[in-house]
Scaffold this active site. Sequence first.
Site, PDB file in Angstrom:
ATOM      1  N   ASP A 198       0.969  -1.122  -0.101  1.00 14.54           N
ATOM      2  CA  ASP A 198      -0.111  -0.083  -0.128  1.00 14.54           C
ATOM      3  C   ASP A 198       0.588   1.303   0.129  1.00 14.54           C
ATOM      4  O   ASP A 198       1.942   1.334   0.686  1.00 14.54           O
ATOM      5  CB  ASP A 198      -0.781  -0.193   1.229  1.00 14.54           C
ATOM      6  N   HIS A 208       2.989   3.206  -9.045  1.00 14.32           N
ATOM      7  CA  HIS A 208       2.986   2.017  -9.232  1.00 14.32           C
ATOM      8  C   HIS A 208       4.409   1.322 -10.029  1.00 14.32           C
ATOM      9  O   HIS A 208       4.725   0.215  -9.644  1.00 14.32           O
ATOM     10  CB  HIS A 208       1.826   1.534 -10.135  1.00 14.32           C
ATOM     11  N   LEU A 245      11.690 -20.395  -4.191  1.00 14.00           N
ATOM     12  CA  LEU A 245      10.624 -19.401  -3.598  1.00 14.00           C
ATOM     13  C   LEU A 245       9.531 -19.529  -4.514  1.00 14.00           C
ATOM     14  O   LEU A 245       9.456 -19.476  -5.570  1.00 14.00           O
ATOM     15  CB  LEU A 245      11.305 -18.108  -3.773  1.00 14.00           C
TER      16      LEU A 245
END
Length: 252
Positions: free
Chosen positions: A17, A34, A128
């Site tokens: 956020d 972004h 991962l």
Amino acid sequence: MELDSENLPRHVAIIMDGNGRWAQARGLPRLAGHRAGAEAVRAAIKTCRRLGIPYLTLYAFSQENWGRPKAEVDGLMRLLRRYVRSEIEELHRHGVRINIIGALEHLPADTVRLLQEAMARTAANEDLTLSIALSYGGRPEIIRACRLLARDCLDGRIEPEAIDEAAFGGFLYTAGLPDPDLLIRTGGEHRVSNFLLWQIAYAEIYISDVFWPDFGEDHLQEAVRNYQRRQRRFGLTGEQIVQGRAGETKSR
């Protein structure tokens, strides 16, 4: 405090956020925030790989985000495609498996094809697991799981009495993944925003005031340190935890 390699969270989930507020503070368009956030994604992946944390889940685009201005949504989809194309080979070289969760049927067809290709390309990787939540909402996920489970009951594949938490979890987008141990939210907001509502039942929650584009390796390490300072109870009382430790000591 040095990180304890024996007490790392197995699964870290992050609500990324603050991109828009980061851009606004600099007089930039929201999409600039972004784009800057993509660098923080790289840092988070690198840090988890280096520490040996095997599961990372990022909240990239919620179902509610479809209500944002069309220009911003279209820009986010372009940024997503650009990121996947530019990063896929490096992620693959480093043993990262890409896993997309959410209502992909709502995404543009070309975006879905690209994401499916990325998942197929990295499917065998084991270092991962990077899960990216797109067009995702926790409540819709639970409703979807209920519908799928109800259909299996009607078709006779499972008896209602056989339904338990494990069975229900098998119908969620996150089936096969461990629940998050640590949930991080950047940007200073104190809410979970419809993210992994079932899965975070016992997750430790860490709130950072840092906007996501500025959330780097040091910030993630501090979140893990904070996690390691906590006593995880899983619904137990302090007395039960002490008794359990005493029992473990006697059995050694």
